[in-house]
Design an enzyme around this catalytic site. Structure first.
Site, PDB file in Angstrom:
ATOM      1  N   ASP A  52       1.243  -1.210   0.266  1.00  0.00           N
ATOM      2  CA  ASP A  52       0.202   0.219   0.251  1.00  0.00           C
ATOM      3  C   ASP A  52       1.070   1.245  -0.174  1.00  0.00           C
ATOM      4  O   ASP A  52       2.089   1.262  -0.302  1.00  0.00           O
ATOM      5  CB  ASP A  52      -0.806   0.280   1.242  1.00  0.00           C
ATOM      6  CG  ASP A  52      -2.308   0.815   1.130  1.00  0.00           C
ATOM      7  OD1 ASP A  52      -2.325   1.001   0.147  1.00  0.00           O
ATOM      8  OD2 ASP A  52      -3.502   0.750   2.174  1.00  0.00           O
ATOM      9  N   TYR A 110       5.972 -10.163   7.188  1.00  0.00           N
ATOM     10  CA  TYR A 110       6.925  -8.750   6.299  1.00  0.00           C
ATOM     11  C   TYR A 110       6.883  -8.036   8.462  1.00  0.00           C
ATOM     12  O   TYR A 110       6.646  -9.080   8.581  1.00  0.00           O
ATOM     13  CB  TYR A 110       5.030  -8.385   6.482  1.00  0.00           C
ATOM     14  CG  TYR A 110       4.169  -8.002   5.151  1.00  0.00           C
ATOM     15  CD1 TYR A 110       4.354  -6.378   5.073  1.00  0.00           C
ATOM     16  CD2 TYR A 110       4.146  -8.348   4.773  1.00  0.00           C
ATOM     17  CE1 TYR A 110       3.636  -6.872   3.838  1.00  0.00           C
ATOM     18  CE2 TYR A 110       3.693  -8.887   3.260  1.00  0.00           C
ATOM     19  CZ  TYR A 110       2.843  -8.140   3.006  1.00  0.00           C
ATOM     20  OH  TYR A 110       2.623  -7.370   1.722  1.00  0.00           O
TER      21      TYR A 110
END
Length: 266
Positions: A52, A110
């Protein structure tokens, strides 16, 4: 025709995400433009997943098909000379024609980073969410453990997710504390839109005492986004690594997992 696999790192601060958009600057567009300048080809690269706006990457992977005869070992330096300083190609390698960086991926990791200092570290400010008040890290670790395994993560994804279902598998998740910073590492076979950020936002409530560790499991079972905490800020999130496990052609997926590698996004 050749298929080239590439590992890229980027500072997401100045991008509107990885994937090309009709508006805003994106990593994909910048890389495709560099390839076009290099080879004259109009190529669409295939990313291992979306990140994002504001999210960073240490080890994003993409692949593309090309008729160019540029030696594989020259691609990294050739592209880096044509890219802005906030994108760096780390390596390139030949992959079979059927390799697909998104569908062939086995595991993704992540990291979400929190600055625990009273005042923010000015050099790390773009990459860590500043939280100067005390957190109960032991409680956060206990809460995070409830998410390991194969679950429906509806509660921990954005209401804007377009996926027909939200089943994902988290292989491992942990916190690492270093001087002045707390890092959450989470590895899974895929991640939903805002999934890591919603998990982190909810864990912050656990750390603040607003929720108990066991509430992480209760929220998971509730399958409603309204039960979870806020979405943590994008700039604390980094895609660390994408693993292919000694690459092989993508295995057939069952009905519950058929979309895992088709639209991974964070």
């Amino acid at each position: 025709m050749r298929n080239i696999g590439v590992k890229v790192s980027y500072d997401g601060s100045g991008f509107n995400g990885f994937q090309s958009q009709p508006y805003g600057r994106t990593v994909q567009h910048e890389i495709e433009k560099a390839i076009r300048h290099l080879t004259g080809e109009e190529i669409v690269i295939i990313g291992s997943g979306r990140t994002d706006a504001g999210v960073h990457a240490m080890g994003q992977v993409f692949n593309f098909h090309t008729a160019s005869t540029i030696p594989t070992e020259r691609w990294a330096i050739a592209l880096n000379t044509r890219l802005s300083k906030d994108i760096v190609i780390l390596e390139a390698w030949d992959v079979p024609l059927e390799f697909h960086s998104r569908r062939s991926a086995k595991r993704k990791t992540y990291r979400y980073s929190i600055d625990l200092n009273k005042f923010p570290d000015v050099f790390m400010r773009p990459y860590r969410f500043h939280h100067p008040t005390k957190l109960n890290i032991a409680a956060m670790e206990e809460g995070l453990a409830y998410l390991v395994g194969r679950h429906d993560f509806t509660s921990y994804t954005s209401i804007h997710s377009t996926k027909p279902h939200h089943i994902r598998t988290i292989y491992e998740a942990s916190f690492q504390l270093e001087e002045g910073a707390l890092h959450m590492y989470i590895t899974g076979n895929g991640f939903l839109y805002n999934m890591v950020r919603v998990i982190m936002g909810t864990l912050l409530w656990v750390g603040q005492g607003k929720l108990k560790p066991a509430d992480m499991g209760r929220i998971l079972e509730g399958k409603s986004r309204s039960l979870a905490g806020p979405t943590a800020m994008a700039h604390g999130l980094t895609l660390v690594d994408v693993e292919y496990g000694g690459w092989s052609a993508p295995e057939p997926l069952d009905d519950h997992e058929s979309d895992f590698r088709d639209e991974d996004e964070e």
